[in-house]
Scaffold this motif. Structure first.
Motif, mmCIF file in Angstrom:
data_model
loop_
_atom_site.group_PDB
_atom_site.id
_atom_site.type_symbol
_atom_site.label_atom_id
_atom_site.label_comp_id
_atom_site.label_asym_id
_atom_site.label_seq_id
_atom_site.Cartn_x
_atom_site.Cartn_y
_atom_site.Cartn_z
ATOM 1 N N UNK A 95 0.749 -1.192 0.075
ATOM 2 C CA UNK A 95 -0.045 -0.087 -0.124
ATOM 3 C C UNK A 95 0.868 1.382 -0.065
ATOM 4 N N UNK A 96 0.307 2.193 -0.547
ATOM 5 C CA UNK A 96 1.124 3.431 -0.828
ATOM 6 C C UNK A 96 0.079 4.821 0.005
ATOM 7 N N UNK A 97 0.338 5.404 0.884
ATOM 8 C CA UNK A 97 -0.186 6.352 1.497
ATOM 9 C C UNK A 97 0.482 7.784 1.102
ATOM 10 N N UNK A 98 -0.142 8.603 0.457
ATOM 11 C CA UNK A 98 0.575 9.934 0.019
ATOM 12 C C UNK A 98 0.134 10.969 1.057
ATOM 13 N N UNK A 99 0.967 11.857 1.453
ATOM 14 C CA UNK A 99 0.562 12.825 2.266
ATOM 15 C C UNK A 99 0.945 14.362 1.528
ATOM 16 N N UNK A 100 -0.139 15.029 1.318
ATOM 17 C CA UNK A 100 0.202 16.432 0.737
ATOM 18 C C UNK A 100 0.183 16.272 -0.818
ATOM 19 N N UNK A 101 0.291 17.569 -1.412
ATOM 20 C CA UNK A 101 0.233 17.771 -2.856
ATOM 21 C C UNK A 101 1.683 18.233 -3.243
ATOM 22 N N UNK A 102 2.271 17.837 -4.406
ATOM 23 C CA UNK A 102 1.637 16.924 -5.355
ATOM 24 C C UNK A 102 1.970 15.394 -5.279
ATOM 25 N N UNK A 103 2.394 14.867 -3.967
ATOM 26 C CA UNK A 103 2.605 13.386 -3.739
ATOM 27 C C UNK A 103 1.393 12.608 -4.065
ATOM 28 N N UNK A 104 0.182 13.172 -4.277
ATOM 29 C CA UNK A 104 -0.936 12.264 -4.465
ATOM 30 C C UNK A 104 -1.028 11.855 -5.967
ATOM 31 N N UNK A 105 -0.098 12.600 -6.864
ATOM 32 C CA UNK A 105 -0.139 12.037 -8.293
ATOM 33 C C UNK A 105 0.719 10.838 -8.467
ATOM 34 N N UNK A 118 -6.287 18.168 -15.161
ATOM 35 C CA UNK A 118 -6.393 16.652 -15.671
ATOM 36 C C UNK A 118 -5.567 15.748 -14.811
ATOM 37 N N UNK A 119 -4.356 15.944 -14.601
ATOM 38 C CA UNK A 119 -3.531 14.953 -14.003
ATOM 39 C C UNK A 119 -3.896 14.873 -12.342
ATOM 40 N N UNK A 120 -4.530 16.024 -11.786
ATOM 41 C CA UNK A 120 -5.323 15.906 -10.544
ATOM 42 C C UNK A 120 -6.325 15.151 -10.372
ATOM 43 N N UNK A 121 -6.997 15.306 -11.615
ATOM 44 C CA UNK A 121 -8.366 14.202 -12.023
ATOM 45 C C UNK A 121 -8.066 12.792 -11.664
ATOM 46 N N UNK A 122 -7.013 12.551 -12.511
ATOM 47 C CA UNK A 122 -6.657 11.106 -12.692
ATOM 48 C C UNK A 122 -6.172 10.643 -11.446
ATOM 49 N N UNK A 123 -5.293 11.325 -10.642
ATOM 50 C CA UNK A 123 -4.505 10.893 -9.296
ATOM 51 C C UNK A 123 -5.384 10.588 -8.378
ATOM 52 N N UNK A 124 -6.619 11.412 -8.338
ATOM 53 C CA UNK A 124 -7.577 11.191 -7.148
ATOM 54 C C UNK A 124 -8.567 10.201 -7.717
ATOM 55 N N UNK A 125 -8.981 10.018 -8.939
ATOM 56 C CA UNK A 125 -9.908 8.970 -9.213
ATOM 57 C C UNK A 125 -9.236 7.604 -9.072
ATOM 58 N N UNK A 126 -7.887 7.466 -9.141
ATOM 59 C CA UNK A 126 -7.363 6.096 -9.110
ATOM 60 C C UNK A 126 -7.014 5.816 -7.610
ATOM 61 N N UNK A 127 -7.300 6.504 -6.719
ATOM 62 C CA UNK A 127 -7.086 6.425 -5.158
ATOM 63 C C UNK A 127 -7.943 5.579 -4.659
ATOM 64 N N UNK A 180 -15.020 13.414 -6.918
ATOM 65 C CA UNK A 180 -14.331 12.466 -6.033
ATOM 66 C C UNK A 180 -15.022 12.373 -4.592
ATOM 67 N N UNK A 181 -15.390 11.141 -4.151
ATOM 68 C CA UNK A 181 -15.467 11.027 -2.765
ATOM 69 C C UNK A 181 -14.354 11.687 -1.744
ATOM 70 N N UNK A 182 -14.491 12.310 -1.005
ATOM 71 C CA UNK A 182 -13.461 12.821 0.161
ATOM 72 C C UNK A 182 -14.091 12.933 1.376
ATOM 73 N N UNK A 183 -13.237 12.314 2.423
ATOM 74 C CA UNK A 183 -13.631 12.386 3.832
ATOM 75 C C UNK A 183 -12.802 13.272 4.798
ATOM 76 N N UNK A 184 -13.364 14.035 5.213
ATOM 77 C CA UNK A 184 -12.491 15.144 6.449
ATOM 78 C C UNK A 184 -11.794 14.326 7.628
ATOM 79 N N UNK A 185 -10.591 14.516 7.840
ATOM 80 C CA UNK A 185 -9.878 13.842 8.555
ATOM 81 C C UNK A 185 -8.737 14.962 9.233
ATOM 82 N N UNK A 186 -8.983 15.454 10.477
ATOM 83 C CA UNK A 186 -7.949 16.436 11.117
ATOM 84 C C UNK A 186 -6.812 15.588 11.623
ATOM 85 N N UNK A 187 -5.773 15.795 11.714
ATOM 86 C CA UNK A 187 -4.514 15.254 11.867
ATOM 87 C C UNK A 187 -4.275 15.383 13.547
#
Length: 317
Positions: free
Chosen positions: A66-76, A118-127, A147-154
């Motif tokens: 599993x890969x967990x990305x934290x921040x932008x643009x690590x999400x891509x 476009x890159x953001x869209x692809x990155x978030x849809x494949x998560x 894209x479904x997104x859940x709030x989560x305070x750290x």
């Protein structure tokens, strides 16, 4: 399970992504997983952003479950089992092309904006899952990318460090970025003549630092600048925290620390996601001279923070 935590942080930005990557990896190891983390550089330069995103997307990440990305643009980053945790997307992406005459009619700018989206869209849809630090950021993601997104305070990211010589100061922490409105901190110091402001600057562009130092000199000993993070002892010694940022989606660690230790905090009435964390009695509309009185009467925030263990567990797919 073998888990890799990957983060990215801009050179003149906050420290939260790096600290969160280390925290998540440590909690996962404590839970019995094999976990490691690394950070990728990111330059806040819109004209070069498509190339940076392309470089991220070409990285091969195979040797983990599993890969967990934290921040932008690590999400891509690409992985078949990816979970994204976002503190922000590129701040004010569309507004880069605005002017007083409307949106700039420039093909280069338009192409960059469309390519990034476009890159953001692809990155978030494949998560497998997408989490965001605030409800407002979740709403932005859902509205823009569907894209479904859940709030989560750290959890609050503690930092040990020596306290200031005197207590009773108002504490601020900033990267001196334009939307953080550091000039309002100086305005507050000028309006509150009997109060000392300690401004912690953990990371910033040298040009911003030099200019801000010059502005602060006119206020003498009422303002003290420190080039480091605010530590736990600093926060506990302060009379309260001032958060002047404009229309935030990102929740800074200083706000989480205020919640963690029940420290009074004041935010501007147009501070975006911060408004949901602190009661209305803590909101400032215009009169910065009221800051000390607001902090003296501020109620403790009502929301709760997760523990590091709970936060890491939620991010597991």
């Amino acid at each position: 399970m073998k888990i890799l935590v990957a983060g990215s942080i801009q050179g003149d930005g906050g420290y939260e992504e790096a600290a969160l990557c280390g925290l998540i990896a440590a909690e996962l190891r404590a839970a019995g997983h094999t976990a490691d983390h690394f950070m990728l550089p990111y330059e806040r330069n819109m004209l070069a952003l498509p190339e940076q995103l392309t470089a991220y997307s070409l990285l091969q990440i195979n040797d983990c479950d599993q890969l967990i990305t934290v921040g932008y643009p690590a999400c891509v980053l690409n992985h078949p089992n990816k979970v994204c945790y976002l503190l922000q997307l590129e701040p004010m992406l569309a507004e880069y092309w605005d002017s007083q005459y409307g949106v700039l009619a420039n093909r280069q700018y338009s192409d960059i904006l469309q390519a990034v989206m476009h890159v953001n869209d692809q990155a978030l849809r494949t998560a497998k899952k997408v989490y965001a630090v605030s409800q407002l950021l979740c709403e932005d993601i859902q509205k823009t990318y569907s894209v479904p997104c859940t709030p989560a305070l750290y959890p609050a990211l503690e930092c040990e460090g020596g306290a200031e010589d005197e207590d009773g100061f108002i504490l601020c922490e900033t990267g001196l970025l334009p939307w953080q409105r550091p000039e309002l901190i100086l305005d507050a110091a000028a309006a509150c003549r009997d109060v000392r402001m300690c401004i912690f600057v953990p990371n910033t562009n040298e040009v911003y630092w030099d200019y801000f130092q010059e502005l602060a000199r006119g206020l003498g000993e009422r303002v003290r600048l420190l080039r480091r993070r605010a530590g736990k002892a600093d926060i506990q010694a302060s009379r309260g925290i001032f958060l002047p940022d404009y229309q935030l989606r990102r929740i800074p660690n200083l706000a989480a620390c205020a919640i963690r230790w029940g420290k009074p905090a004041a935010v501007m009435a147009d501070s975006g996601a911060l408004l949901s964390l602190f009661p209305e009695s803590c909101h400032i509309k215009q009169q910065l001279s009221r800051l000390p009185r607001i902090l003296a009467r501020a109620a403790a925030p009502a929301c709760a923070l997760p523990t590091g263990e709970e936060f890491a567990k939620e991010l597991l797919a």
